[in-house]
Design a protein around this motif. Structure first.
Motif, PDB file in Angstrom:
ATOM      1  N   GLY A  19       5.485  11.053   7.712  1.00 33.34           N
ATOM      2  CA  GLY A  19       5.429  12.216   6.844  1.00 33.34           C
ATOM      3  C   GLY A  19       4.010  12.450   6.374  1.00 33.34           C
ATOM      4  N   TYR A  20       3.682  13.712   6.168  1.00 37.16           N
ATOM      5  CA  TYR A  20       2.372  14.106   5.646  1.00 37.16           C
ATOM      6  C   TYR A  20       1.221  13.572   6.502  1.00 37.16           C
ATOM      7  CZ  TYR A  20       5.430  15.040   1.723  1.00 37.16           C
ATOM      8  OH  TYR A  20       6.470  15.479   0.947  1.00 37.16           O
ATOM      9  N   GLY A  21       1.457  13.404   7.807  1.00 38.08           N
ATOM     10  CA  GLY A  21       0.405  12.967   8.716  1.00 38.08           C
ATOM     11  C   GLY A  21       0.254  11.458   8.829  1.00 38.08           C
ATOM     12  N   TYR A  22       1.164  10.700   8.246  1.00 43.39           N
ATOM     13  CA  TYR A  22       1.104   9.235   8.297  1.00 43.39           C
ATOM     14  C   TYR A  22       2.418   8.689   8.832  1.00 43.39           C
ATOM     15  CZ  TYR A  22      -2.988  10.034   5.509  1.00 43.39           C
ATOM     16  OH  TYR A  22      -4.210  10.491   5.080  1.00 43.39           O
ATOM     17  N   GLU A  23       2.336   7.492   9.409  1.00 43.78           N
ATOM     18  CA  GLU A  23       3.525   6.871   9.992  1.00 43.78           C
ATOM     19  C   GLU A  23       3.554   5.388   9.640  1.00 43.78           C
ATOM     20  OE1 GLU A  23       5.351   5.985  14.433  1.00 43.78           O
ATOM     21  OE2 GLU A  23       4.012   7.668  14.142  1.00 43.78           O
ATOM     22  N   LEU A  24       4.735   4.873   9.357  1.00 47.91           N
ATOM     23  CA  LEU A  24       4.929   3.453   9.114  1.00 47.91           C
ATOM     24  C   LEU A  24       5.067   2.754  10.465  1.00 47.91           C
ATOM     25  CD1 LEU A  24       5.462   1.236   6.964  1.00 47.91           C
ATOM     26  CD2 LEU A  24       7.893   1.790   7.168  1.00 47.91           C
ATOM     27  N   SER A  25       4.220   1.755  10.707  1.00 48.08           N
ATOM     28  CA  SER A  25       4.293   1.014  11.972  1.00 48.08           C
ATOM     29  C   SER A  25       5.568   0.182  12.007  1.00 48.08           C
ATOM     30  CB  SER A  25       3.078   0.085  12.098  1.00 48.08           C
ATOM     31  OG  SER A  25       3.237  -1.055  11.257  1.00 48.08           O
ATOM     32  N   PRO A  26       5.892  -0.372  13.169  1.00 47.10           N
ATOM     33  CA  PRO A  26       7.020  -1.310  13.192  1.00 47.10           C
ATOM     34  C   PRO A  26       6.772  -2.463  12.209  1.00 47.10           C
ATOM     35  CG  PRO A  26       6.432  -0.672  15.419  1.00 47.10           C
ATOM     36  CD  PRO A  26       5.358  -0.123  14.509  1.00 47.10           C
ATOM     37  N   ILE A  27       7.840  -2.933  11.607  1.00 45.40           N
ATOM     38  CA  ILE A  27       7.776  -4.010  10.617  1.00 45.40           C
ATOM     39  C   ILE A  27       7.940  -5.346  11.326  1.00 45.40           C
ATOM     40  CG2 ILE A  27       8.880  -4.986   8.557  1.00 45.40           C
ATOM     41  CD1 ILE A  27       7.768  -2.203   8.026  1.00 45.40           C
ATOM     42  N   ALA A  28       7.070  -6.302  11.009  1.00 46.36           N
ATOM     43  CA  ALA A  28       7.242  -7.678  11.479  1.00 46.36           C
ATOM     44  C   ALA A  28       7.767  -8.474  10.294  1.00 46.36           C
ATOM     45  CB  ALA A  28       5.909  -8.246  11.960  1.00 46.36           C
ATOM     46  N   ALA A  29       8.815  -9.252  10.518  1.00 42.97           N
ATOM     47  CA  ALA A  29       9.426 -10.042   9.444  1.00 42.97           C
ATOM     48  C   ALA A  29      10.227 -11.178  10.055  1.00 42.97           C
ATOM     49  CB  ALA A  29      10.332  -9.152   8.592  1.00 42.97           C
ATOM     50  N   PRO A  30      10.562 -12.184   9.239  1.00 42.44           N
ATOM     51  CA  PRO A  30      11.447 -13.238   9.749  1.00 42.44           C
ATOM     52  C   PRO A  30      12.723 -12.622  10.317  1.00 42.44           C
ATOM     53  CG  PRO A  30      10.600 -13.818   7.584  1.00 42.44           C
ATOM     54  CD  PRO A  30      10.207 -12.396   7.840  1.00 42.44           C
ATOM     55  N   THR A  31      13.300 -13.284  11.298  1.00 42.85           N
ATOM     56  CA  THR A  31      14.471 -12.704  11.973  1.00 42.85           C
ATOM     57  C   THR A  31      15.808 -13.186  11.434  1.00 42.85           C
ATOM     58  OG1 THR A  31      14.339 -14.401  13.681  1.00 42.85           O
ATOM     59  CG2 THR A  31      13.219 -12.305  14.115  1.00 42.85           C
ATOM     60  N   GLY A  32      15.816 -14.253  10.658  1.00 43.02           N
ATOM     61  CA  GLY A  32      17.083 -14.756  10.149  1.00 43.02           C
ATOM     62  C   GLY A  32      17.063 -15.011   8.659  1.00 43.02           C
ATOM     63  N   THR A  33      18.234 -15.090   8.071  1.00 41.09           N
ATOM     64  CA  THR A  33      18.326 -15.391   6.644  1.00 41.09           C
ATOM     65  C   THR A  33      17.886 -16.830   6.393  1.00 41.09           C
ATOM     66  OG1 THR A  33      20.629 -16.038   6.852  1.00 41.09           O
ATOM     67  CG2 THR A  33      20.199 -13.755   6.248  1.00 41.09           C
ATOM     68  N   GLY A  34      17.261 -17.032   5.241  1.00 36.76           N
ATOM     69  CA  GLY A  34      16.793 -18.354   4.859  1.00 36.76           C
ATOM     70  C   GLY A  34      15.542 -18.808   5.588  1.00 36.76           C
ATOM     71  N   GLU A  35      14.989 -17.984   6.461  1.00 35.11           N
ATOM     72  CA  GLU A  35      13.785 -18.310   7.230  1.00 35.11           C
ATOM     73  C   GLU A  35      12.568 -17.755   6.496  1.00 35.11           C
ATOM     74  OE1 GLU A  35      11.824 -16.829  11.431  1.00 35.11           O
ATOM     75  OE2 GLU A  35      14.001 -16.912  11.281  1.00 35.11           O
ATOM     76  N   SER A  36      11.694 -18.646   6.023  1.00 34.72           N
ATOM     77  CA  SER A  36      10.483 -18.201   5.326  1.00 34.72           C
ATOM     78  C   SER A  36       9.471 -17.681   6.324  1.00 34.72           C
ATOM     79  CB  SER A  36       9.870 -19.352   4.532  1.00 34.72           C
ATOM     80  OG  SER A  36      10.747 -19.746   3.514  1.00 34.72           O
ATOM     81  N   GLY A  37       8.745 -16.667   5.927  1.00 30.64           N
ATOM     82  CA  GLY A  37       7.733 -16.092   6.797  1.00 30.64           C
ATOM     83  C   GLY A  37       6.964 -15.012   6.075  1.00 30.64           C
ATOM     84  N   GLU A  38       6.569 -14.011   6.836  1.00 36.99           N
ATOM     85  CA  GLU A  38       5.754 -12.926   6.302  1.00 36.99           C
ATOM     86  C   GLU A  38       6.304 -11.598   6.791  1.00 36.99           C
ATOM     87  OE1 GLU A  38       1.197 -13.110   5.978  1.00 36.99           O
ATOM     88  OE2 GLU A  38       1.571 -12.056   7.872  1.00 36.99           O
ATOM     89  N   LEU A  39       6.333 -10.636   5.912  1.00 38.51           N
ATOM     90  CA  LEU A  39       6.664  -9.262   6.279  1.00 38.51           C
ATOM     91  C   LEU A  39       5.337  -8.527   6.361  1.00 38.51           C
ATOM     92  CD1 LEU A  39       9.492  -7.069   4.989  1.00 38.51           C
ATOM     93  CD2 LEU A  39       7.186  -6.166   4.989  1.00 38.51           C
ATOM     94  N   SER A  40       5.092  -7.834   7.481  1.00 37.92           N
ATOM     95  CA  SER A  40       3.817  -7.128   7.634  1.00 37.92           C
ATOM     96  C   SER A  40       4.013  -5.805   8.363  1.00 37.92           C
ATOM     97  CB  SER A  40       2.795  -7.998   8.372  1.00 37.92           C
ATOM     98  OG  SER A  40       3.242  -8.292   9.673  1.00 37.92           O
ATOM     99  N   PHE A  41       3.070  -4.898   8.125  1.00 35.81           N
ATOM    100  CA  PHE A  41       3.135  -3.555   8.706  1.00 35.81           C
ATOM    101  C   PHE A  41       1.792  -2.873   8.493  1.00 35.81           C
ATOM    102  CE2 PHE A  41       4.270  -3.405   4.324  1.00 35.81           C
ATOM    103  CZ  PHE A  41       3.628  -2.287   3.829  1.00 35.81           C
ATOM    104  N   GLN A  42       1.633  -1.713   9.090  1.00 39.05           N
ATOM    105  CA  GLN A  42       0.462  -0.861   8.882  1.00 39.05           C
ATOM    106  C   GLN A  42       0.929   0.552   8.573  1.00 39.05           C
ATOM    107  OE1 GLN A  42      -1.313  -1.485  12.783  1.00 39.05           O
ATOM    108  NE2 GLN A  42      -2.996  -2.618  11.823  1.00 39.05           N
ATOM    109  N   ILE A  43       0.078   1.300   7.902  1.00 43.65           N
ATOM    110  CA  ILE A  43       0.249   2.738   7.736  1.00 43.65           C
ATOM    111  C   ILE A  43      -0.718   3.377   8.717  1.00 43.65           C
ATOM    112  CG2 ILE A  43       0.080   4.709   6.180  1.00 43.65           C
ATOM    113  CD1 ILE A  43       2.270   2.656   5.364  1.00 43.65           C
ATOM    114  N   LEU A  44      -0.204   4.181   9.637  1.00 42.31           N
ATOM    115  CA  LEU A  44      -1.022   4.785  10.685  1.00 42.31           C
ATOM    116  C   LEU A  44      -1.273   6.256  10.399  1.00 42.31           C
ATOM    117  CD1 LEU A  44       0.917   3.215  13.688  1.00 42.31           C
ATOM    118  CD2 LEU A  44      -1.100   2.292  12.511  1.00 42.31           C
TER     119      LEU A  44
END
Length: 112
Positions: A19-44
């Motif tokens: 929207g408004y000329g920007y896009e949310l990149s695909p989200i990277a995150a842990p794949t299962g419950t109880g799995e610690s990790g990082e959620l990451s993304f970019q605004i393009l």
């Protein structure tokens, strides 16, 4: 068709991947419950380049809201920006399985 949104094609501002000329990149995150990790993304931007300059709104450059589709879970966090890559990240763990929507609230630097 007149080019106007119809009930079948209408989009609500703020609830789409772009929207408004920007896009949310695909989200990277842990794949299962109880799995610690990082959620990451970019605004393009419209050229597909990661945005690296933001203006603060409500004392933060970006507000990330993650809500489970049934409304039973809701998180509002403030990820950290890597200004060299334009990647936002935050420690993450899914506590319950389900479908989630991710909302990024931000103001690009220099935007009105």
């Amino acid at each position: 068709m007149t080019g106007e949104d119809t009930a079948e094609t209408a989009t609500i501002p703020g609830v789409s991947l772009s929207g408004y000329g920007y896009e949310l990149s695909p989200i990277a995150a842990p794949t299962g419950t109880g799995e610690s990790g990082e959620l990451s993304f970019q605004i393009l931007d419209a050229d597909g380049t990661a945005l690296t300059a933001y203006e603060s709104s409500h004392e933060k450059d970006l507000h990330l809201i993650v809500a489970r589709s049934d409304g039973s879970e809701f998180r509002h966090v403030h990820p950290t920006l890597d200004q060299t890559t334009g990647t936002w990240s935050t420690p993450w763990e899914w506590t319950h399985a389900g479908n989630y929507r991710v909302f990024a609230d931000f103001t690009p630097a220099g935007a009105e």
